[in-house]
Design an enzyme around this catalytic site. Sequence first.
Site, PDB file in Angstrom:
ATOM      1  N   GLU A   1       8.352  -0.031   2.331  1.00 25.52           N
ATOM      2  CA  GLU A   1       8.208  -1.483   2.328  1.00 25.52           C
ATOM      3  C   GLU A   1       6.817  -1.943   1.884  1.00 25.52           C
ATOM      4  OE1 GLU A   1      10.319  -3.913   2.797  1.00 25.52           O
ATOM      5  OE2 GLU A   1      12.061  -2.653   3.230  1.00 25.52           O
ATOM      6  N   THR A   2       5.775  -1.387   2.464  1.00 26.45           N
ATOM      7  CA  THR A   2       4.428  -1.942   2.228  1.00 26.45           C
ATOM      8  C   THR A   2       3.328  -0.899   2.053  1.00 26.45           C
ATOM      9  OG1 THR A   2       3.935  -2.083   4.605  1.00 26.45           O
ATOM     10  CG2 THR A   2       4.994  -4.003   3.584  1.00 26.45           C
TER      11      THR A   2
END
Length: 413
Positions: free
Chosen positions: A199-200
């Site tokens: 995700e990040t």
Amino acid sequence: MTFLPHPLSRRLLRRPLPRCWRALPLLLALACAAAPPTGAIAAASAAQTKSATATPKTAKAAKALKVAKATRAATIVKAAPRPKPLARAVDYAGEPVNFREWKAVADFEQEMAGKHGFDTEALKALMSQVNYIDSAVQLVKPAPPGKAKNWQAYRDRFIEPVRIDAGVSFWNDNAAALARAEAAYGVPAETIVAIIGVETVYGRNTGRFRVMDVLTTLAFAYPETPNREARMRFFRGELENTLLLARKSNMDPLSLVGSFAGAVGLPQFMPGSILAWGVDFDADGRVDLRDSAVDAIGSVANFLVQHGWKADQTGPLAYPAEVSLNRAWEPLIGQALAARNSAEELAAAGAISSLALPAGKLFGLIDLQNGAEATEYWLATDNFFAITHYNRSYFYAMSVVELGRALRLARGM
């Protein structure tokens, strides 16, 4: 970047330096030593040099010397502050649009006042500060047709050294919280870490859009697509959730920064997901997915459990499959984001695995297309499909599986 010297340069470099040049390093060093420092550091440096060469004759002089040294140290630290995370900076130019002139926005304000008791004037003042973000509109448009899906190309974006190294560090730094989440929810640490990594990159890329801007834009100005009305309802609901989340958390809604679609924090939860499945896993009295890795860990584990993760299912999340040429298995692909077929049913349709499948379990046949190369087929478990509820993509879920496996290997497990 490596620069290769020109052949002429290489020949010159092999020759001995002229005698007059051999003293050049010494002359440069003397010149640098003679040049005074600049700025605030220069003042502190000069004060320290003067104090160091003088012999303190009194207690007062000794104290002054001590203060001068402390001042220099403090000045140097101040001159080189730690860089702030870039993820929080809003780096787009929003177009000022008076959303309040739009009837749909005025209706939304009235709904929030009547349904949730928001102050009408305060809400009007807030919405007058919201900007239209054309880049968000462009980014949610469907990809152009005709481009073949390629699982290996997708995989290579996530199973790579930077993400693996950062994942090992994240795992080591948060080992206690991950172990606690695994015990409480039954979700392995490797899956939690892999999701946050995909995700990040463990908080490095959490988004740089004001959530109020992008959600308002997408709620009331979604591009013309076949599913436009449904998507506008979704984003309007998330705009509502943003206001509720801000009020519950006592934060300025305009301070919330996230992705172009409004996802927030290390695990990229939409505001509604934070309200529904966010966990105060560090027990500090609030759910903070932006700055608390521990809350992010607990929230990811809780999300998966609430979407079908089964703690009693151990072993691989998916088993490699081979399919027959008669293609009787084809209608079984994409039936639902769930495991619905027994191993016997799949085998009867011509889909089998070379690995031994656990008895009594259900599976779902998935395909991972590889462009011009052969498609991969897998028999996925309930836990694999729980990951697809995080992002409704077989590619996404398999990248989590693959990154989790790579992280375990990198940690020597």
